[in-house]
Every structure is written in structure tokens, then in C-alpha cells.
Design a protein around this motif. Structure first.
Motif, PDB file in Angstrom:
ATOM      1  N   PHE A 185       0.807  -1.207   0.000  1.00 21.54           N
ATOM      2  CA  PHE A 185       0.000   0.000   0.000  1.00 21.54           C
ATOM      3  C   PHE A 185       0.848   1.267   0.000  1.00 21.54           C
ATOM      4  O   PHE A 185       0.309   2.359   0.046  1.00 21.54           O
ATOM      5  CB  PHE A 185      -0.946   0.008   1.205  1.00 21.54           C
ATOM      6  N   SER A 186       2.143   1.098  -0.041  1.00 22.19           N
ATOM      7  CA  SER A 186       3.000   2.273  -0.076  1.00 22.19           C
ATOM      8  C   SER A 186       2.819   3.002  -1.399  1.00 22.19           C
ATOM      9  O   SER A 186       2.308   2.454  -2.368  1.00 22.19           O
ATOM     10  CB  SER A 186       4.464   1.878   0.114  1.00 22.19           C
ATOM     11  N   GLY A 187       3.255   4.195  -1.441  1.00 24.35           N
ATOM     12  CA  GLY A 187       3.033   5.055  -2.597  1.00 24.35           C
ATOM     13  C   GLY A 187       3.500   4.513  -3.925  1.00 24.35           C
ATOM     14  O   GLY A 187       2.788   4.613  -4.918  1.00 24.35           O
ATOM     15  N   GLN A 188       4.654   3.899  -3.989  1.00 24.15           N
ATOM     16  CA  GLN A 188       5.236   3.511  -5.271  1.00 24.15           C
ATOM     17  C   GLN A 188       4.390   2.481  -6.015  1.00 24.15           C
ATOM     18  O   GLN A 188       4.113   2.641  -7.186  1.00 24.15           O
ATOM     19  CB  GLN A 188       6.664   2.983  -5.067  1.00 24.15           C
ATOM     20  N   ILE A 189       3.980   1.430  -5.353  1.00 22.15           N
ATOM     21  CA  ILE A 189       3.190   0.389  -6.026  1.00 22.15           C
ATOM     22  C   ILE A 189       1.845   0.936  -6.448  1.00 22.15           C
ATOM     23  O   ILE A 189       1.394   0.728  -7.572  1.00 22.15           O
ATOM     24  CB  ILE A 189       3.032  -0.848  -5.117  1.00 22.15           C
ATOM     25  N   PHE A 190       1.188   1.677  -5.556  1.00 17.16           N
ATOM     26  CA  PHE A 190      -0.109   2.256  -5.890  1.00 17.16           C
ATOM     27  C   PHE A 190       0.025   3.276  -7.013  1.00 17.16           C
ATOM     28  O   PHE A 190      -0.763   3.281  -7.963  1.00 17.16           O
ATOM     29  CB  PHE A 190      -0.753   2.892  -4.668  1.00 17.16           C
ATOM     30  N   ASP A 191       1.028   4.133  -6.934  1.00 14.45           N
ATOM     31  CA  ASP A 191       1.220   5.155  -7.970  1.00 14.45           C
ATOM     32  C   ASP A 191       1.479   4.540  -9.334  1.00 14.45           C
ATOM     33  O   ASP A 191       0.927   4.984 -10.341  1.00 14.45           O
ATOM     34  CB  ASP A 191       2.370   6.096  -7.597  1.00 14.45           C
ATOM     35  N   ASP A 192       2.319   3.501  -9.378  1.00 11.05           N
ATOM     36  CA  ASP A 192       2.589   2.827 -10.651  1.00 11.05           C
ATOM     37  C   ASP A 192       1.325   2.202 -11.229  1.00 11.05           C
ATOM     38  O   ASP A 192       1.034   2.336 -12.417  1.00 11.05           O
ATOM     39  CB  ASP A 192       3.652   1.736 -10.478  1.00 11.05           C
ATOM     40  N   ALA A 193       0.570   1.528 -10.391  1.00 14.75           N
ATOM     41  CA  ALA A 193      -0.663   0.881 -10.854  1.00 14.75           C
ATOM     42  C   ALA A 193      -1.702   1.908 -11.267  1.00 14.75           C
ATOM     43  O   ALA A 193      -2.433   1.703 -12.241  1.00 14.75           O
ATOM     44  CB  ALA A 193      -1.222  -0.015  -9.751  1.00 14.75           C
ATOM     45  N   GLN A 194      -1.754   3.012 -10.569  1.00 15.58           N
ATOM     46  CA  GLN A 194      -2.708   4.060 -10.911  1.00 15.58           C
ATOM     47  C   GLN A 194      -2.379   4.640 -12.290  1.00 15.58           C
ATOM     48  O   GLN A 194      -3.273   4.867 -13.105  1.00 15.58           O
ATOM     49  CB  GLN A 194      -2.658   5.158  -9.851  1.00 15.58           C
ATOM     50  N   GLU A 195      -1.119   4.811 -12.547  1.00 20.40           N
ATOM     51  CA  GLU A 195      -0.676   5.363 -13.816  1.00 20.40           C
ATOM     52  C   GLU A 195      -0.891   4.382 -14.972  1.00 20.40           C
ATOM     53  O   GLU A 195      -1.363   4.762 -16.044  1.00 20.40           O
ATOM     54  CB  GLU A 195       0.813   5.708 -13.695  1.00 20.40           C
ATOM     55  N   LYS A 196      -0.566   3.112 -14.756  1.00 19.79           N
ATOM     56  CA  LYS A 196      -0.635   2.116 -15.828  1.00 19.79           C
ATOM     57  C   LYS A 196      -2.039   1.589 -16.082  1.00 19.79           C
ATOM     58  O   LYS A 196      -2.418   1.356 -17.221  1.00 19.79           O
ATOM     59  CB  LYS A 196       0.272   0.932 -15.499  1.00 19.79           C
ATOM     60  N   PHE A 197      -2.796   1.341 -15.002  1.00 17.73           N
ATOM     61  CA  PHE A 197      -4.051   0.602 -15.139  1.00 17.73           C
ATOM     62  C   PHE A 197      -5.269   1.348 -14.621  1.00 17.73           C
ATOM     63  O   PHE A 197      -6.315   0.748 -14.433  1.00 17.73           O
ATOM     64  CB  PHE A 197      -3.951  -0.741 -14.385  1.00 17.73           C
ATOM     65  N   THR A 198      -5.167   2.624 -14.366  1.00 14.57           N
ATOM     66  CA  THR A 198      -6.250   3.461 -13.837  1.00 14.57           C
ATOM     67  C   THR A 198      -6.800   2.934 -12.511  1.00 14.57           C
ATOM     68  O   THR A 198      -7.995   3.015 -12.254  1.00 14.57           O
ATOM     69  CB  THR A 198      -7.400   3.631 -14.856  1.00 14.57           C
ATOM     70  N   VAL A 199      -5.928   2.408 -11.662  1.00 11.05           N
ATOM     71  CA  VAL A 199      -6.344   1.943 -10.337  1.00 11.05           C
ATOM     72  C   VAL A 199      -6.761   3.160  -9.513  1.00 11.05           C
ATOM     73  O   VAL A 199      -6.067   4.165  -9.483  1.00 11.05           O
ATOM     74  CB  VAL A 199      -5.194   1.198  -9.625  1.00 11.05           C
ATOM     75  N   HIS A 200      -7.928   3.064  -8.866  1.00 12.13           N
ATOM     76  CA  HIS A 200      -8.346   4.172  -8.023  1.00 12.13           C
ATOM     77  C   HIS A 200      -8.625   3.733  -6.592  1.00 12.13           C
ATOM     78  O   HIS A 200      -8.841   4.573  -5.723  1.00 12.13           O
ATOM     79  CB  HIS A 200      -9.551   4.915  -8.609  1.00 12.13           C
ATOM     80  N   ALA A 201      -8.587   2.428  -6.335  1.00  8.75           N
ATOM     81  CA  ALA A 201      -8.783   1.957  -4.961  1.00  8.75           C
ATOM     82  C   ALA A 201      -8.204   0.563  -4.802  1.00  8.75           C
ATOM     83  O   ALA A 201      -8.248  -0.248  -5.727  1.00  8.75           O
ATOM     84  CB  ALA A 201     -10.262   1.949  -4.608  1.00  8.75           C
ATOM     85  N   MET A 202      -7.652   0.302  -3.610  1.00 10.17           N
ATOM     86  CA  MET A 202      -7.175  -1.031  -3.259  1.00 10.17           C
ATOM     87  C   MET A 202      -7.632  -1.298  -1.833  1.00 10.17           C
ATOM     88  O   MET A 202      -7.673  -0.391  -1.009  1.00 10.17           O
ATOM     89  CB  MET A 202      -5.643  -1.109  -3.318  1.00 10.17           C
ATOM     90  N   GLY A 203      -7.991  -2.540  -1.575  1.00  7.54           N
ATOM     91  CA  GLY A 203      -8.425  -2.902  -0.229  1.00  7.54           C
ATOM     92  C   GLY A 203      -7.957  -4.297   0.121  1.00  7.54           C
ATOM     93  O   GLY A 203      -7.701  -5.120  -0.752  1.00  7.54           O
TER      94      GLY A 203
END
Length: 104
Positions: A38-56
Motif C-alpha cells: 500500500f505504499s506510494g510507489q506500487i499504488f502510484d505505478d498501478a494508478q498510472e498504468k491501469f487506472t487503479v483508483h482503490a485497493m483494499g
């Protein structure tokens, strides 16, 4: 004889305490993997590549849920997060939901 019994009690008690503490450390190791995910890097990369907007995450049910904005990236997002889970949290299931909200 009393000294032997007292010594055995001390050894057994110490062993039980160490066994319990070891389980605590294993739990912390899993928590560290979750925090890293849940740290910034993994979420930021996924948000940029795959339009991820939420993880739980549901530790009780061992399910990791990802929500993306566009259906077209669903398979790629599943593959990306499956690789991460296989590396850090093998016992977790993965759910990827596409919330394609484009109006037509």
C-alpha cells in the motif's frame, strides 16, 4: 528433586513464551508486506498504468481487492497484482473490479 522440577518448569515456560513470540514476528512480517504493497510507489505505478483508483485488503478472508476505472486494463492489472501477491502474500486471493463509468 524440587530443583529438577522447578528447572523443568522454567525451561517449559521459556519454550512456550518463545513459541508465542515467534508467531507475533511472523504476523509482523506479513504486515510489513501489506504496508509495502500500500505504499506510494506500487499504488502510484498501478494508478498510472491501469487506472487503479482503490485497493483494499481483508486479512480475515485473505482477499486483496483492486478497483480500476477502465475495463480494458483488467487483465493487465490482474497480472501485475498477481505477480506482487505471489512474491509477498501467496495465500491471498485477488479480485479486480472494473468501474467503467463512461456514459454513452
Amino acid at each position: 528433586m524440587k530443583k529438577v522440577i522447578i528447572g523443568l518448569c522454567i525451561v517449559i515456560t521459556t519454550g512456550l513464551i518463545l513459541f508465542i513470540v515467534q508467531d507475533e514476528f511472523i504476523g509482523n512480517e506479513n504486515a510489513n508486506s501489506i504496508d509495502e504493497m500500500f505504499s506510494g510507489q506500487i499504488f502510484d505505478d498501478a494508478q498510472e498504468k491501469f487506472t487503479v483508483h482503490a485497493m483494499g485488503l481483508s486479512p480475515e478472508e485473505k482477499v486483496f481487492t483492486v478497483r480500476i476505472e477502465r475495463t480494458q486494463y483488467k487483465e493487465q492489472a490482474e497480472e501485475y497484482f498477481r505477480d506482487i501477491l505471489d512474491r509477498d502474500m501467496k495465500s491471498y486471493e485477488l479480485e479486480v473490479f472494473a468501474d467503467d463509468l463512461t456514459l454513452q
